[in-house]
Design a protein around this motif. Structure first.
Motif, PDB file in Angstrom:
ATOM      1  N   THR A 171       4.972   9.979   9.249  1.00 22.27           N
ATOM      2  CA  THR A 171       6.435   9.883   9.197  1.00 22.27           C
ATOM      3  C   THR A 171       6.952   8.633   9.895  1.00 22.27           C
ATOM      4  O   THR A 171       8.088   8.232   9.662  1.00 22.27           O
ATOM      5  N   HIS A 172       6.124   8.014  10.736  1.00 18.12           N
ATOM      6  CA  HIS A 172       6.534   6.803  11.440  1.00 18.12           C
ATOM      7  C   HIS A 172       6.189   5.523  10.673  1.00 18.12           C
ATOM      8  O   HIS A 172       6.521   4.433  11.119  1.00 18.12           O
ATOM      9  N   LEU A 173       5.525   5.673   9.546  1.00 16.05           N
ATOM     10  CA  LEU A 173       5.196   4.504   8.729  1.00 16.05           C
ATOM     11  C   LEU A 173       6.418   4.094   7.913  1.00 16.05           C
ATOM     12  O   LEU A 173       7.274   4.918   7.592  1.00 16.05           O
ATOM     13  N   LEU A 179       1.697   2.496  -0.069  1.00 19.52           N
ATOM     14  CA  LEU A 179       0.376   1.863  -0.151  1.00 19.52           C
ATOM     15  C   LEU A 179      -0.724   2.884   0.127  1.00 19.52           C
ATOM     16  O   LEU A 179      -1.685   2.997  -0.642  1.00 19.52           O
ATOM     17  N   LEU A 180      -0.598   3.637   1.223  1.00 23.43           N
ATOM     18  CA  LEU A 180      -1.629   4.624   1.549  1.00 23.43           C
ATOM     19  C   LEU A 180      -1.727   5.699   0.477  1.00 23.43           C
ATOM     20  O   LEU A 180      -2.821   6.140   0.136  1.00 23.43           O
ATOM     21  N   ASN A 181      -0.600   6.117  -0.059  1.00 19.93           N
ATOM     22  CA  ASN A 181      -0.614   7.106  -1.133  1.00 19.93           C
ATOM     23  C   ASN A 181      -1.400   6.584  -2.337  1.00 19.93           C
ATOM     24  O   ASN A 181      -2.226   7.294  -2.921  1.00 19.93           O
ATOM     25  N   ILE A 210      -0.960  -7.266   1.561  1.00 16.19           N
ATOM     26  CA  ILE A 210      -1.302  -5.852   1.389  1.00 16.19           C
ATOM     27  C   ILE A 210      -2.367  -5.452   2.411  1.00 16.19           C
ATOM     28  O   ILE A 210      -2.297  -4.374   3.000  1.00 16.19           O
ATOM     29  N   SER A 211      -3.314  -6.323   2.651  1.00 14.18           N
ATOM     30  CA  SER A 211      -4.347  -6.054   3.641  1.00 14.18           C
ATOM     31  C   SER A 211      -3.729  -5.887   5.032  1.00 14.18           C
ATOM     32  O   SER A 211      -4.082  -4.961   5.768  1.00 14.18           O
ATOM     33  N   ARG A 212      -2.802  -6.750   5.396  1.00 13.94           N
ATOM     34  CA  ARG A 212      -2.130  -6.648   6.692  1.00 13.94           C
ATOM     35  C   ARG A 212      -1.292  -5.366   6.771  1.00 13.94           C
ATOM     36  O   ARG A 212      -1.262  -4.697   7.804  1.00 13.94           O
ATOM     37  N   ARG A 213      -0.628  -5.021   5.687  1.00 10.84           N
ATOM     38  CA  ARG A 213       0.186  -3.797   5.648  1.00 10.84           C
ATOM     39  C   ARG A 213      -0.713  -2.569   5.852  1.00 10.84           C
ATOM     40  O   ARG A 213      -0.373  -1.648   6.589  1.00 10.84           O
TER      41      ARG A 213
END
Length: 90
Positions: free
Chosen positions: A41-43, A50-52, A75-78
């Motif tokens: 929830t803090h993202l 992205l994680l989804n 995207i890698s940094r994210r």
């Protein structure tokens, strides 16, 4: 109490544990799930998306970058930022 572990490589192992140890393991798992849900929830919305895409849709960082017309480095940094936030509990 039987406790089942499923490893990343697909191996599944079931072990017998005392009820006391079994309850401790199950409580520990639930606490980890709770902390993970809280950290998510803090993202940022973009980190969550992205994680989804990577976890539930099986997309690579390169696929995600290409589909969204974004730089793969960004995207890698994210991704690294999101994972670090999760590890730190949000």
């Amino acid at each position: 109490m039987k406790i089942t572990y499923e490893f990343d490589n697909g191996d599944i192992v079931t072990v017998q544990a005392s009820d006391e140890i079994g309850r401790w393991i199950l409580a520990s798992r639930e606490e980890k799930r709770r902390r993970f849900r809280n950290a998510i929830t803090h993202l940022t919305k973009k980190e969550q998306e992205l994680l989804n895409a990577m976890i539930y849709e099986g997309k690579s960082q390169a696929d995600y970058a290409r589909e969204h017309k974004l730089d793969k480095g960004m995207i890698s940094r994210r991704y690294k930022s999101a994972i670090q936030k999760i590890k730190n509990g949000g």
